[in-house]
Structures are given as C-alpha cells and as structure tokens.
Design an enzyme around this catalytic site. Structure first.
Site, PDB file in Angstrom:
ATOM      1  N   GLU A  77       0.832  -1.221   0.072  1.00 31.92           N
ATOM      2  CA  GLU A  77       0.067  -0.038  -0.082  1.00 31.92           C
ATOM      3  C   GLU A  77       0.826   1.354  -0.084  1.00 31.92           C
ATOM      4  O   GLU A  77       0.534   2.192  -0.560  1.00 31.92           O
ATOM      5  CB  GLU A  77      -0.873   0.026   1.120  1.00 31.92           C
ATOM      6  CG  GLU A  77      -2.417   0.770   0.891  1.00 31.92           C
ATOM      7  CD  GLU A  77      -3.005   0.455   2.158  1.00 31.92           C
ATOM      8  OE1 GLU A  77      -3.101  -0.628   2.847  1.00 31.92           O
ATOM      9  OE2 GLU A  77      -4.020   1.241   2.303  1.00 31.92           O
ATOM     10  N   ASP A  78       2.030   1.286   0.689  1.00 32.57           N
ATOM     11  CA  ASP A  78       2.744   2.303   1.003  1.00 32.57           C
ATOM     12  C   ASP A  78       3.936   2.528   0.213  1.00 32.57           C
ATOM     13  O   ASP A  78       4.656   3.577   0.177  1.00 32.57           O
ATOM     14  CB  ASP A  78       3.245   2.515   2.424  1.00 32.57           C
ATOM     15  CG  ASP A  78       1.957   2.683   3.482  1.00 32.57           C
ATOM     16  OD1 ASP A  78       0.553   2.945   2.966  1.00 32.57           O
ATOM     17  OD2 ASP A  78       2.236   2.201   4.655  1.00 32.57           O
TER      18      ASP A  78
END
Ligand code: MN
Length: 478
Positions: A77-78
């Site tokens: 996600e990051d």
C-alpha cells in the site's frame, strides 16, 4: 508500553524458533528500506509499526511466513514494491498473506459504496482461505489502537467503533481472548473516556482491597495441589474494563459482579481439574448456581474450563477457573495456540478445525453462498454473526449458537434441512411452545418432526430470523 526494538523481536523468536531468525532479519531490513523516509503520526519512523505488529505475532509464537508478512504488511500500500516482488524475494505464501492483509486495510464497514462492500466481503471470506490473514490484521489493528492517541478525535472514535464492530467479533470467533479484551478496553477508552476512567479507578480499588484474600487462597490451593504432586500454576485474573462496563450497562452493580476477580488454576491433566474442583469445594463453600463445566460442554469457540464461585476468606466471593495448561493456551490464544502444538502443520490444522469445530465458520460460508449482493452479505454478517448470540442445547446436550432473536425454526434448520422441513412442533425445556418462540440462553430444544408433514408454511419465513432458515423455506416452497 515500552518501546520495541529489533533485538526484542529476535529474543522472542529465539524462545521458540531460532532457526528462522535470519530470514526474519532479512524481511525486517527490506521493510525498513522500503519505508525509509516515511513516518508515523507520532513522529517515529514508520518501520516501528510493522516491527510492533511482528512482535505481537511472535508473542503468539507465529510461524515464519506470518512474521515476515507482519513485517511487510504495509509495503504494497505504501511503497512501489509489488506482490510479485515479495513472491520472488521471499515466497508465494508470504506474498499471498501480505496481499490478503492489504485488501483488508481498505475495508470500511460504514461505507455504502459497492467497491468497499466488495472488498469487505473478500476480507471476511479470506478467513476461509487462510485464517492467518485475519490474525495479522488483528495484530495490525491492536498496534494501531495502542497508538491511537496521535490521531484526531474524529479518527479515534471512528477506529474505536470499527474495532468494536468488526475486529472484536473476529478475535472472539477465533478464540483470541487476549487480543479481544485489549481491543475492547482500548475502544472503550476512546468511545466513553469518562466511564472508562471511573471503572478503572474502582477496579483498582477492589484489586487492592482483595489482594490479601486472593493471595491467601492462592497459596492454600497451591499447597494442597503440590501436596498431591499435581503440577500446577495459579494466577490472579481480573475482568477487563469493558467486561465490567458491559455488566454495569446491563443494570448490575459492581458488587454483584461475581467474576470480577478470579483465580485461574492450571493443572496438568483433565482428571486433576475435577480433583482440584472437589478440593476447592471442600475448603471453600460454593454458590450452587454459579458452577459451569465448560470442559464437557466447551463454548462454541472451543473455550474449555471449570468455573465455580466460592466464598473465600472474609466471605468475599471469588471465581475460580480450573483448566489444564493446554486448555489455557487455547483460552488465551484460541486457534493461534496451534502454532505451538502443531508446529509446521499449524496452518492446515487451524483451517481444518475452523471448518469442523467452529460454528460461526459454517454460518459464514452459508451467508456467503446465499447472498450475491455485497450490501446484503455485509448486513447479514453484521446482524447474524457480529451481534449478540444465544446458546441453546440439543436434546443430547450439544451447544448450538444462534443470533439473538432466533426461533425454533432457525434451530431446526441449523441442525438439518430435513428437520426443518418436517417440523410439526417444538418443546423448550419440556414445555410445548409456539414455533416463533424467541430462544433464550440455555434453553433445551426438542423438535418434533413428522415425515408426513406438509412442510414449512410460507409464514415461517417471517418467523425465522436467520438467512439460512429463510432460504431453506423458500427453496422448499418453490
Ligand atoms: Mn499497518
């Protein structure tokens, strides 16, 4: 909460899985590098979060793949890192776990957007593929809740509510009591801060007041068991703050809560649980209606123990919980206790037992197959599985779990479709009752069937509470 560093994780791993330390160190270095330059709202480097998640998992003695996935759980996600990258540099298992957790983090029960609902569904049903995904997510949520003070008040309340609605029931269903009670207390702290403080203070006072009484009992019981050469360990356990809050909000007074304080007595084998029980009853007068045998009658999430409340020193009521060491591991860690008992086979054993022994799993699978619409699926899970349950008995003494509001129709169809379809009447606790009677905890239910019956009538659909029963009745009528 003390600050966790890499060495703490390594020390923890060395307790149960020293061979895997090197691989896990590599996963840590990867995650650290990938999150480089990112910070948490608290101002600390981002890597502290996955490290804490991995530590919570290691505390449950999780396997290597689960710990690596815990360390890498936020990279998809990051960062630019992909699922394929993880599969290449680690293995496919870890990639799948991280991918599962990533899908989970986008879930939001309150949103009505279908995209979100579809995700939510994927997530809840991911437990059917690999329960470790939910366990990692629980560890993730636990650390986020522990560090919630750095978020806005709005976010705090929103997260606390979501935790109570989704993660607490999930933790309960897999039997992870320790995580469940901490999540409950952390949520209450943000949802009702004044109430939380008040109960916390009063609880502390009661603990101090009863300390000497409990210690006296503990030593006495310990001596009696040791005299008979029974290996044992005894601990004082107090009810969590949320548990007290719930009783108070049901109208009980603090002084009425008989299990506020408990002695947890662990022995080596089942026969010695009953021996200890007899011994305690001879020494301390029991309250008759507060005895429960969850060893012969396990809770539907596999919890086993003997509970008895007795008059301790100074006539104080003390609950004692008697179980084996193995039962205690299941009581604290639920399914995750398998990591210790089954080692390399833990994942399969967890999945197998979920299917065969945990009643919620079957309901979840049914709801999943019955509802094409995501909104309906999510609503149904919330009202049938994630709300309050009642526990009733079959004639042979088996415990059946149903949502609150369920009727004998739901009971009959839960036992078997044919029982539902041929039901002509029902006895509850030896009394004849209408089929739309609302079942209460501990009811003994006996369904009367007749092969020549006309089958379910259309008005049963309204009288049934669960989607399973409604669906089966519709199927029959069609
Ligand atoms: Mn996270």
């Amino acid at each position: 909460m003390e600050k966790i560093i890499l060495q703490d994780l390594i020390d923890k791993l060395n307790e149960y899985n020293p061979e895997e330390v090197e691989t896990i160190k590599i996963a840590y270095e990867y995650a650290k590098e990938l999150h480089n330059g990112q910070y948490r709202q608290s101002g600390e480097p981002y890597i502290n979060h996955p490290l804490n998640v991995a530590y919570i998992l290691a505390d449950m003695h999780a396997d290597k793949d689960t710990i690596c996935a815990g360390l890498l759980h936020d990279v998809l996600e990051d960062t630019e890192f992909t699922k394929e990258d993880i599969a290449r540099d680690f293995n496919q298992n870890i990639a799948n776990l991280v991918n599962g957790v990533t899908k989970l983090s986008k879930m939001n029960f309150s949103s009505k957007q279908d995209q979100n609902l579809a995700n939510t569904r994927k997530i809840i049903t991911s437990i059917t593929e690999d329960v470790r995904i939910i366990i990692i997510k629980l560890a993730d949520r636990l650390h986020n809740m522990r560090t919630l003070q750095f978020k806005s008040e709005f976010k705090q309340k929103e997260n606390a509510l979501e935790t109570m609605e989704i993660f607490v029931p999930l933790a309960y269903y897999i039997g992870a009591y320790r995580i469940k009670s901490e999540l409950e207390d952390l949520s209450l702290r943000y949802l009702k801060p004044d109430m939380y403080k008040k109960i916390e203070e009063r609880k502390l006072k009661i603990e101090q007041d009863s300390n000497s009484c409990l210690q006296e009992m503990l030593l006495k019981i310990q001596a009696m068991l040791s005299d008979k050469n029974i290996p044992n360990e005894i601990k004082v356990r107090t009810k969590n703050i949320y548990g007290i809050y719930k009783r108070l909000s049901e109208g009980q007074k603090l002084s009425d809560i008989h299990d506020l304080l408990a002695l947890k007595i662990m022995v080596d084998e089942v026969a010695n649980c009953y021996y200890a029980l007899g011994m305690i009853h001879q020494q301390y007068h029991p309250i008759n209606n507060k005895f429960k045998d969850y060893i012969c009658n396990p809770k539907t999430n596999m919890y086993q123990s003997l509970h008895t409340t007795v008059f301790g020193p100074d006539d104080r009521l003390v609950q004692t919980q008697i179980r084996t060491f193995a039962m205690d591991r299941v009581a604290s860690f639920g399914l995750t206790a398998y990591w210790d008992e089954e080692k390399g086979n833990a994942r399969n054993a967890m999945q197998e037992d979920l299917k065969s022994k945990f009643q919620f799993f079957q309901s979840l699978t049914e709801i999943n197959s019955m509802f094409g619409d995501n909104q309906q699926f999510v609503n149904q899970v919330k009202c049938e599985l994630f709300s309050d349950n009642v526990y009733v008995y079959t004639t042979s003494g088996e415990t059946i779990q149903l949502p609150k509001g369920a009727t004998p129709i739901d009971f009959a169809y839960k036992i078997h479709t044919d029982i539902g379809n041929t039901m002509v009447g029902v006895f509850v606790n030896d009394e004849y009752v209408p089929i739309d009677y609302i079942l209460q905890n501990k009811d003994r239910v006996r369904i009367i069937t007749d092969d020549l019956s006309y089958g379910p009538r259309e008005d049963w659909i309204e009288k049934a509470h669960t989607s399973l029963a409604k669906k089966k009745i519709l199927d029959f009528i069609k």
